[in-house]
Write a protein that holds these residues in place. Structure first.
Motif, PDB file in Angstrom:
ATOM      1  N   TRP A 179       0.832  -1.204   0.000  1.00  0.00           N
ATOM      2  CA  TRP A 179       0.000   0.000   0.000  1.00  0.00           C
ATOM      3  C   TRP A 179       0.868   1.257   0.000  1.00  0.00           C
ATOM      4  CZ3 TRP A 179      -4.243   2.306  -1.186  1.00  0.00           C
ATOM      5  CH2 TRP A 179      -4.477   3.588  -0.695  1.00  0.00           C
ATOM      6  N   ARG A 180       1.896   1.256   0.832  1.00  0.00           N
ATOM      7  CA  ARG A 180       2.791   2.426   0.896  1.00  0.00           C
ATOM      8  C   ARG A 180       3.459   2.669  -0.453  1.00  0.00           C
ATOM      9  NH1 ARG A 180       5.162   0.822   6.755  1.00  0.00           N
ATOM     10  NH2 ARG A 180       3.561   1.836   7.988  1.00  0.00           N
ATOM     11  N   ARG A 181       3.854   1.582  -1.099  1.00  0.00           N
ATOM     12  CA  ARG A 181       4.462   1.706  -2.434  1.00  0.00           C
ATOM     13  C   ARG A 181       3.454   2.292  -3.421  1.00  0.00           C
ATOM     14  NH1 ARG A 181       6.150  -3.402  -6.078  1.00  0.00           N
ATOM     15  NH2 ARG A 181       6.114  -2.304  -8.059  1.00  0.00           N
ATOM     16  N   ALA A 182       2.237   1.768  -3.408  1.00  0.00           N
ATOM     17  CA  ALA A 182       1.200   2.254  -4.332  1.00  0.00           C
ATOM     18  C   ALA A 182       0.877   3.721  -4.065  1.00  0.00           C
ATOM     19  CB  ALA A 182      -0.063   1.403  -4.192  1.00  0.00           C
ATOM     20  N   ALA A 183       0.757   4.085  -2.794  1.00  0.00           N
ATOM     21  CA  ALA A 183       0.448   5.480  -2.447  1.00  0.00           C
ATOM     22  C   ALA A 183       1.589   6.402  -2.860  1.00  0.00           C
ATOM     23  CB  ALA A 183       0.171   5.601  -0.951  1.00  0.00           C
ATOM     24  N   SER A 242      -3.187  -3.658  -8.375  1.00  0.00           N
ATOM     25  CA  SER A 242      -2.315  -4.166  -9.436  1.00  0.00           C
ATOM     26  C   SER A 242      -1.024  -4.747  -8.852  1.00  0.00           C
ATOM     27  CB  SER A 242      -2.002  -3.041 -10.417  1.00  0.00           C
ATOM     28  OG  SER A 242      -1.171  -3.495 -11.449  1.00  0.00           O
ATOM     29  N   ILE A 243      -0.432  -4.056  -7.881  1.00  0.00           N
ATOM     30  CA  ILE A 243       0.804  -4.532  -7.253  1.00  0.00           C
ATOM     31  C   ILE A 243       0.549  -5.833  -6.496  1.00  0.00           C
ATOM     32  CG2 ILE A 243       2.510  -4.006  -5.469  1.00  0.00           C
ATOM     33  CD1 ILE A 243       2.258  -1.032  -6.332  1.00  0.00           C
ATOM     34  N   VAL A 244      -0.578  -5.906  -5.792  1.00  0.00           N
ATOM     35  CA  VAL A 244      -0.923  -7.141  -5.071  1.00  0.00           C
ATOM     36  C   VAL A 244      -1.058  -8.299  -6.058  1.00  0.00           C
ATOM     37  CG1 VAL A 244      -2.743  -8.304  -3.761  1.00  0.00           C
ATOM     38  CG2 VAL A 244      -1.961  -6.039  -3.063  1.00  0.00           C
ATOM     39  N   GLU A 245      -1.743  -8.070  -7.164  1.00  0.00           N
ATOM     40  CA  GLU A 245      -1.890  -9.128  -8.170  1.00  0.00           C
ATOM     41  C   GLU A 245      -0.539  -9.572  -8.706  1.00  0.00           C
ATOM     42  OE1 GLU A 245      -4.622  -7.605 -11.066  1.00  0.00           O
ATOM     43  OE2 GLU A 245      -6.323  -7.778  -9.695  1.00  0.00           O
ATOM     44  N   GLU A 296       2.341  -9.330  -7.105  1.00  0.00           N
ATOM     45  CA  GLU A 296       3.030 -10.009  -6.007  1.00  0.00           C
ATOM     46  C   GLU A 296       2.535 -11.439  -5.845  1.00  0.00           C
ATOM     47  OE1 GLU A 296       5.703 -10.442  -2.872  1.00  0.00           O
ATOM     48  OE2 GLU A 296       5.527  -8.748  -4.243  1.00  0.00           O
ATOM     49  N   VAL A 297       1.247 -11.616  -5.890  1.00  0.00           N
ATOM     50  CA  VAL A 297       0.667 -12.950  -5.730  1.00  0.00           C
ATOM     51  C   VAL A 297       1.053 -13.828  -6.918  1.00  0.00           C
ATOM     52  CG1 VAL A 297      -1.512 -14.227  -5.659  1.00  0.00           C
ATOM     53  CG2 VAL A 297      -1.204 -12.193  -4.255  1.00  0.00           C
ATOM     54  N   GLY A 298       1.129 -13.238  -8.099  1.00  0.00           N
ATOM     55  CA  GLY A 298       1.511 -13.997  -9.289  1.00  0.00           C
ATOM     56  C   GLY A 298       2.967 -14.404  -9.273  1.00  0.00           C
ATOM     57  N   ASN A 299       3.814 -13.661  -8.550  1.00  0.00           N
ATOM     58  CA  ASN A 299       5.253 -13.950  -8.510  1.00  0.00           C
ATOM     59  C   ASN A 299       5.648 -14.888  -7.379  1.00  0.00           C
ATOM     60  OD1 ASN A 299       5.765 -12.337 -10.706  1.00  0.00           O
ATOM     61  ND2 ASN A 299       6.163 -10.513  -9.491  1.00  0.00           N
ATOM     62  N   THR A 300       4.744 -15.141  -6.435  1.00  0.00           N
ATOM     63  CA  THR A 300       5.090 -16.019  -5.320  1.00  0.00           C
ATOM     64  C   THR A 300       4.571 -17.411  -5.593  1.00  0.00           C
ATOM     65  OG1 THR A 300       3.065 -15.389  -4.162  1.00  0.00           O
ATOM     66  CG2 THR A 300       5.048 -14.150  -3.625  1.00  0.00           C
ATOM     67  N   PRO A 301       5.322 -18.435  -5.184  1.00  0.00           N
ATOM     68  CA  PRO A 301       4.825 -19.792  -5.383  1.00  0.00           C
ATOM     69  C   PRO A 301       3.576 -20.020  -4.549  1.00  0.00           C
ATOM     70  CG  PRO A 301       6.899 -19.803  -4.158  1.00  0.00           C
ATOM     71  CD  PRO A 301       6.616 -18.399  -4.554  1.00  0.00           C
ATOM     72  N   SER A 302       2.566 -20.579  -5.155  1.00  0.00           N
ATOM     73  CA  SER A 302       1.304 -20.791  -4.469  1.00  0.00           C
ATOM     74  C   SER A 302       1.055 -22.288  -4.330  1.00  0.00           C
ATOM     75  CB  SER A 302       0.176 -20.136  -5.257  1.00  0.00           C
ATOM     76  OG  SER A 302      -1.060 -20.425  -4.670  1.00  0.00           O
ATOM     77  N   TYR A 303       0.748 -22.705  -3.108  1.00  0.00           N
ATOM     78  CA  TYR A 303       0.443 -24.102  -2.852  1.00  0.00           C
ATOM     79  C   TYR A 303      -1.052 -24.316  -2.705  1.00  0.00           C
ATOM     80  CZ  TYR A 303       5.414 -24.058  -2.139  1.00  0.00           C
ATOM     81  OH  TYR A 303       6.763 -23.877  -2.319  1.00  0.00           O
ATOM     82  N   ASN A 304      -1.810 -23.241  -2.893  1.00  0.00           N
ATOM     83  CA  ASN A 304      -3.265 -23.341  -2.842  1.00  0.00           C
ATOM     84  C   ASN A 304      -3.776 -23.862  -4.176  1.00  0.00           C
ATOM     85  OD1 ASN A 304      -3.074 -22.123  -0.340  1.00  0.00           O
ATOM     86  ND2 ASN A 304      -3.495 -20.092  -1.137  1.00  0.00           N
ATOM     87  N   PRO A 352      -6.585 -19.950  -7.207  1.00  0.00           N
ATOM     88  CA  PRO A 352      -5.769 -18.742  -7.349  1.00  0.00           C
ATOM     89  C   PRO A 352      -6.398 -17.578  -6.592  1.00  0.00           C
ATOM     90  CG  PRO A 352      -7.029 -19.143  -9.345  1.00  0.00           C
ATOM     91  CD  PRO A 352      -7.274 -20.307  -8.432  1.00  0.00           C
ATOM     92  N   ALA A 353      -5.580 -16.615  -6.250  1.00  0.00           N
ATOM     93  CA  ALA A 353      -6.077 -15.420  -5.575  1.00  0.00           C
ATOM     94  C   ALA A 353      -6.979 -14.656  -6.536  1.00  0.00           C
ATOM     95  CB  ALA A 353      -4.914 -14.537  -5.149  1.00  0.00           C
ATOM     96  N   PRO A 354      -8.023 -14.040  -6.017  1.00  0.00           N
ATOM     97  CA  PRO A 354      -8.945 -13.325  -6.906  1.00  0.00           C
ATOM     98  C   PRO A 354      -8.298 -12.080  -7.512  1.00  0.00           C
ATOM     99  CG  PRO A 354      -9.480 -12.900  -4.610  1.00  0.00           C
ATOM    100  CD  PRO A 354      -8.404 -13.953  -4.618  1.00  0.00           C
ATOM    101  N   GLN A 355      -8.632 -11.817  -8.741  1.00  0.00           N
ATOM    102  CA  GLN A 355      -8.170 -10.613  -9.412  1.00  0.00           C
ATOM    103  C   GLN A 355      -9.157  -9.499  -9.074  1.00  0.00           C
ATOM    104  OE1 GLN A 355      -5.284 -10.557 -11.518  1.00  0.00           O
ATOM    105  NE2 GLN A 355      -5.010 -12.460 -10.417  1.00  0.00           N
ATOM    106  N   MET A 356      -8.689  -8.432  -8.431  1.00  0.00           N
ATOM    107  CA  MET A 356      -9.590  -7.402  -7.936  1.00  0.00           C
ATOM    108  C   MET A 356      -9.491  -6.079  -8.675  1.00  0.00           C
ATOM    109  SD  MET A 356      -9.125  -8.219  -3.904  1.00  0.00           S
ATOM    110  CE  MET A 356      -7.423  -8.752  -3.996  1.00  0.00           C
TER     111      MET A 356
END
Length: 116
Positions: A28-32, A57-60, A62-70, A73-77
């Protein structure tokens, strides 16, 4: 930017994206910061709108760049935020058009006399 200025929805977005609250606050601080640089402002609707858009956009990213074991997928918001922004702009455009229509009608009904 301090955490007091972070939106209250930040923890919810963090949980939905599968990231920690601390990482969400950092993003959030980066986005702001990016929004402040781009708008030249640190408050106002333009700043906040861009901050939220950049954050999602940054969260999406970040989530796309981290390995996910779920398995899910995380929702696109960010699409939702852009859609909401477009819908609110339509209301503004409709109000402006209605104002122009009534102003033109008024001017045609009561034309101002020109002073020579």
């Amino acid at each position: 930017m301090n955490s007091m200025n972070a939106p209250m929805i930040l923890p919810w977005i963090a949980r939905k994206a599968g990231i920690s609250d601390e990482l969400a606050l950092k993003l959030w601080r980066r986005a702001a910061s990016e929004a402040e640089y781009l708008t030249g402002k640190s408050e106002g609707s333009e700043f906040w709108g861009l901050s939220v858009e950049r954050f999602l956009s940054i969260v999406e990213d970040e989530v796309g760049n981290t390995p996910s074991y779920n398995l899910t997928p995380a929702p696109q918001m960010s699409w939702m935020w852009r859609h909401q922004s477009r819908m609110s702009m339509l209301s503004i455009v409709a109000a402006q058009n209605a104002y122009r229509y009534w102003q033109n009608t008024w001017d045609n009904m009561y034309p101002q006399k020109k002073v020579a």
